[in-house]
Motif scaffolding. Sequence first.
Motif, mmCIF file in Angstrom:
data_model
loop_
_atom_site.group_PDB
_atom_site.id
_atom_site.type_symbol
_atom_site.label_atom_id
_atom_site.label_comp_id
_atom_site.label_asym_id
_atom_site.label_seq_id
_atom_site.Cartn_x
_atom_site.Cartn_y
_atom_site.Cartn_z
ATOM 1 N N UNK A 225 25.590 34.913 31.783
ATOM 2 C CA UNK A 225 26.273 36.164 32.134
ATOM 3 C C UNK A 225 25.907 36.637 33.526
ATOM 4 N N UNK A 226 24.630 36.548 33.896
ATOM 5 C CA UNK A 226 24.218 37.027 35.216
ATOM 6 C C UNK A 226 24.868 36.229 36.332
ATOM 7 N N UNK A 227 25.107 34.936 36.091
ATOM 8 C CA UNK A 227 25.787 34.133 37.109
ATOM 9 C C UNK A 227 27.252 34.545 37.219
ATOM 10 N N UNK A 228 27.876 34.851 36.095
ATOM 11 C CA UNK A 228 29.243 35.362 36.135
ATOM 12 C C UNK A 228 29.312 36.644 36.953
ATOM 13 N N UNK A 229 28.374 37.559 36.713
ATOM 14 C CA UNK A 229 28.349 38.807 37.474
ATOM 15 C C UNK A 229 28.099 38.547 38.963
ATOM 16 N N UNK A 230 27.240 37.600 39.255
ATOM 17 C CA UNK A 230 26.956 37.271 40.658
ATOM 18 C C UNK A 230 28.221 36.797 41.365
ATOM 19 N N UNK A 231 28.985 35.918 40.707
ATOM 20 C CA UNK A 231 30.214 35.411 41.314
ATOM 21 C C UNK A 231 31.267 36.517 41.410
ATOM 22 N N UNK A 232 31.339 37.386 40.406
ATOM 23 C CA UNK A 232 32.271 38.509 40.460
ATOM 24 C C UNK A 232 31.945 39.468 41.585
ATOM 25 N N UNK A 233 30.672 39.813 41.712
ATOM 26 C CA UNK A 233 30.243 40.744 42.758
ATOM 27 C C UNK A 233 30.478 40.172 44.148
ATOM 28 N N UNK A 234 30.349 38.864 44.276
ATOM 29 C CA UNK A 234 30.594 38.207 45.555
ATOM 30 C C UNK A 234 32.080 38.176 45.891
ATOM 31 N N UNK A 235 32.920 37.845 44.909
ATOM 32 C CA UNK A 235 34.324 37.545 45.179
ATOM 33 C C UNK A 235 35.206 38.777 45.239
ATOM 34 N N UNK A 236 35.005 39.744 44.375
ATOM 35 C CA UNK A 236 35.914 40.888 44.304
ATOM 36 C C UNK A 236 36.063 41.615 45.642
ATOM 37 N N UNK A 244 46.265 44.211 43.282
ATOM 38 C CA UNK A 244 45.535 44.085 42.009
ATOM 39 C C UNK A 244 44.570 42.907 42.028
ATOM 40 N N UNK A 245 43.436 43.097 41.325
ATOM 41 C CA UNK A 245 42.394 42.076 41.204
ATOM 42 C C UNK A 245 42.178 41.788 39.724
ATOM 43 N N UNK A 246 42.384 40.545 39.358
ATOM 44 C CA UNK A 246 42.418 40.128 37.946
ATOM 45 C C UNK A 246 41.306 39.116 37.706
ATOM 46 N N UNK A 247 40.403 39.411 36.772
ATOM 47 C CA UNK A 247 39.358 38.462 36.372
ATOM 48 C C UNK A 247 39.813 37.811 35.074
ATOM 49 N N UNK A 248 40.061 36.507 35.118
ATOM 50 C CA UNK A 248 40.732 35.810 34.024
ATOM 51 C C UNK A 248 39.754 35.420 32.910
ATOM 52 N N UNK A 249 40.194 35.627 31.653
ATOM 53 C CA UNK A 249 39.464 35.111 30.507
ATOM 54 C C UNK A 249 38.198 35.835 30.139
#
Length: 374
Positions: A225-236, A244-249
């Motif tokens: 989960x923390x890696x998912x958050x890291x990639x989200x925080x980087x990319x968004x 619009x910004x859509x995080x899939x799945x």
Amino acid sequence: MLTFDLQALSSDSSARAGCMHTRHGRIETPIFMPVGTLGTVKALSPEDLSACGAQIILGNTYHLYLRPGSEVLSRFGGLHGFMHWERPLLTDSGGFQVFSLAGLSKITDAGYRFQSHIDGSAHLFTPESVVAMQDVIGSDILMCLDQCIPYPADRKLAEEALERTGLWALRCKESWQRDTGCRNSLFGIVQGGMFADLRKRSAEALVSMDFPGYAIGGLSVGEPTELMYEMGALTLPLLPQGKPRYVMGVGTPENLVELVSMGADMFDCVMPSRNARNGKLFTRFGDINIANSRYRMDEKPLDESCSCYTCTHYSRAYLRHLYKSRELLAYRLNTLHNIHYYLDLMRKMRAAILENRFRAFRATFLEDRSRGLG
């Protein structure tokens, strides 16, 4: 074509509230999209979804292409008419299902060659064909064809997938502009695996193509989960503020709150409906396994703070009885509750953003969820 109005930015996080306008109506963000893979959210009617407050649902190009197929959908004027859904619809490109479900498959720059998981017949998905199929479906929002990769994946595979995804995105956009009349809106999908520099490269390439909206793919594929958050925080933050910004799945209620705090607007996930069919129900104070014997004589509703049809009419004891008896009503009532819970969570987040109290909302939400039912 879709327009997006950014209505509020949180002063204590990156959370945002907005409104999308489509051919089939408006969508207030942040929003969760129930997954209707085959033109149905399992166990629910379109009227049930409307009553729960669903503003948009998701259909799957791979499944709808194989069955019922483009001829049937064309005859009914698209999926809206076929399933009697009058509100907006988003479809994914089907690439993930080719990756995860199809039989023998081969990927080249031309597209995906694969065998149907239904009858073994041979098919080809290209950027152009998936845009055409989504146009037949009548989607308000179409997704580009992208290359999905597993977790973990090495850098070489992630980079190859990134490059191919970018090439396909350009072909999808050209086909969308040339062949559909831009009656709908096409979103590009950021890939790059779990490599920060590749994610950045993918986002920059897609932003330069100027899509109506953007998605982040390749998350919630088994990574921590923390890696998912890291990639989200980087990319968004790399994606345009005015689109619009859509995080899939994704994902769990906690995932949604955390990613909204980072600036995400849209989500989809099978979790609320799939978990409902397996007896796992979401509540303000944690999750319930309705099969547990502790609920055999429990007269309380699932969640005393919930206003859904299930909670206002039925006890935990009755829901347990239905589930243990494998009665079909169990699946409907459980799914009604879980979908309502997710949509209500999004409504509450939106209100907190508009009232500039998102940080306080997030703290209370996490405290309540970790408390448990007692």
